[in-house]
Every structure is written in structure tokens, then in C-alpha cells.
Design an enzyme around this catalytic site. Structure first.
Site, PDB file in Angstrom:
ATOM      1  N   HIS A  89      17.329  -4.610  33.401  1.00  0.00           N
ATOM      2  CA  HIS A  89      17.639  -4.382  31.989  1.00  0.00           C
ATOM      3  C   HIS A  89      16.449  -4.756  31.094  1.00  0.00           C
ATOM      4  CE1 HIS A  89      21.639  -3.482  33.246  1.00  0.00           C
ATOM      5  NE2 HIS A  89      21.715  -4.651  33.873  1.00  0.00           N
ATOM      6  N   ASP A  92      29.143  -6.682   3.374  1.00  0.00           N
ATOM      7  CA  ASP A  92      29.278  -6.084   2.047  1.00  0.00           C
ATOM      8  C   ASP A  92      30.751  -6.224   1.648  1.00  0.00           C
ATOM      9  OD1 ASP A  92      30.655  -4.106   3.406  1.00  0.00           O
ATOM     10  OD2 ASP A  92      29.418  -2.448   2.696  1.00  0.00           O
ATOM     11  N   HIS A 144      23.372  -6.186  28.796  1.00  0.00           N
ATOM     12  CA  HIS A 144      22.500  -5.074  29.187  1.00  0.00           C
ATOM     13  C   HIS A 144      21.449  -4.717  28.139  1.00  0.00           C
ATOM     14  CE1 HIS A 144      25.162  -3.158  32.563  1.00  0.00           C
ATOM     15  NE2 HIS A 144      25.033  -4.467  32.696  1.00  0.00           N
ATOM     16  N   CYS A 159      30.506  -4.508   7.702  1.00  0.00           N
ATOM     17  CA  CYS A 159      30.717  -3.640   6.532  1.00  0.00           C
ATOM     18  C   CYS A 159      32.035  -2.912   6.756  1.00  0.00           C
ATOM     19  CB  CYS A 159      29.519  -2.711   6.299  1.00  0.00           C
ATOM     20  SG  CYS A 159      29.139  -1.584   7.642  1.00  0.00           S
TER      21      CYS A 159
HETATM   22  C1  RB5 Z   1      31.193   0.883   1.601  1.00  0.00           C
HETATM   23  O1  RB5 Z   1      32.145   1.645   0.944  1.00  0.00           O
HETATM   24  C2  RB5 Z   1      30.955   1.444   3.008  1.00  0.00           C
HETATM   25  O2  RB5 Z   1      30.250   2.631   2.945  1.00  0.00           O
HETATM   26  C3  RB5 Z   1      30.222   0.423   3.870  1.00  0.00           C
HETATM   27  O3  RB5 Z   1      30.968  -0.755   3.914  1.00  0.00           O
HETATM   28  C4  RB5 Z   1      29.969   0.810   5.312  1.00  0.00           C
HETATM   29  O4  RB5 Z   1      31.148   1.203   5.946  1.00  0.00           O
HETATM   30  C5  RB5 Z   1      28.862   1.707   5.567  1.00  0.00           C
HETATM   31  O5  RB5 Z   1      28.511   2.020   6.715  1.00  0.00           O
END
Ligand code: RB5
Length: 146
Positions: free
Chosen positions: A133, A8, A98, A65
Site C-alpha cells: 500500500h 460548515d 490502505h 459538511c
Molecule cells: C452547504 O449547503 C453544502 O453545499 C455543503 O455543506 C456541502 O454539502 C458541500 O459539499
């Protein structure tokens, strides 16, 4: 090996660096986005990578993210996915050895470029140890049928 990747906006800059790094290392990369830096909902991109792995289009995935947490929580809802959110290379290696993790998640606001590369190396170069595992991972996967 074919690798799926997505981010993202929280992981956008780091994703491009990791895509280049993977290509330099000879991996085939499917980049599911984002392709421009705009605010998006991370579950949409987690689903694209998780779906690719689940259907066997790619072998392993990487999701970035802000923290790696949202991506891992979302990806783990998809059948067949074992996504691990890590910020150290020992955990990245263990996630494969694992836990037979098939998606590596980390945070663009948590790790720097060079640490991220060590996570990627540790994850992609490790192999599932099987044996005891396998029994444990099979138990995890049996939860999907309940
Ligand atoms: C976006 O602001 C943020 O919430 C996303 O990148 C992430 O860290 C969510 O877990």
C-alpha cells in the site's frame, strides 16, 4: 493523539457531538470552527484543518459538511492531504489501512450521530498497513510534484 476538526453549517450540530465524543475518548481536539451556526463556505474550513495536518500541528483530521464531498474535494487540494469521504465504517477503516488517509470526511445530512461515531472509531483505531500500500500511496503523492 491530536485531532483537528471543523464543519460548515451542514455539519455544525454533528461536529459538536463528535467533539464531545472525541474528548470523552481522551483525544486532544483542535476545533477550527464553525463556533456558531451560520452559513459559511466549506473550503475555508477544509483549508484550516488540512493546513494543520499538513504542518504537523495535528495528526489526523475530521471534516463535516452537508455531504462530506465539498470538504474532501477542498482538503485534497492541500499538499500532503489524503482526505476520504465515507459513510460506512468499513470504508473508514480501509481509508486508513490502505490509503493512509489523514482526514476523514462525512456528511451531517447523510449519516446520523451514532453512525458518525462508528466512522470516527473505525478511522482513528485503524493503522496504515504499509507494504504494497505504501507504493500505491507514494504514487498518489508523486502527483503533487508533477
Ligand atoms: C452547504 O449547503 C453544502 O453545499 C455543503 O455543506 C456541502 O454539502 C458541500 O459539499
Amino acid at each position: 493523539m491530536k485531532i483537528a476538526i471543523a464543519s460548515d453549517h451542514g455539519g455544525f450540530d454533528l461536529k459538536d457531538i463528535i467533539v464531545e465524543y472525541l474528548k470523552e475518548k481522551g483525544y486532544e481536539v483542535t476545533d477550527y470552527g464553525i463556533s456558531e451556526n451560520k452559513r459559511v463556505d466549506y473550503p475555508d474550513y477544509a483549508a484550516l484543518v488540512a493546513d494543520g495536518i499538513s504542518k504537523g500541528k495535528e495528526e489526523l483530521g475530521i471534516l463535516i459538511c452537508g455531504t462530506g464531498l465539498g470538504m474532501s474535494i477542498a482538503a485534497n487540494k492541500i499538499s500532503g492531504i489524503r482526505a476520504a469521504c465515507v459513510s460506512d465504517s468499513f470504508s473508514a477503516k480501509m481509508a486508513r489501512e490502505h490509503n493512509n488517509a489523514n482526514i476523514l470526511c462525512f456528511g451531517g445530512r447523510v449519516v446520523g450521530d451514532e453512525v458518525a461515531k462508528t466512522l470516527v472509531d473505525a478511522f482513528l483505531e485503524a493503522e496504515f498497513a504499509e507494504g504494497r500500500h505504501s507504493t500505491r500511496v507514494d504514487k498518489i503523492m508523486s502527483f503533487e510534484k508533477e
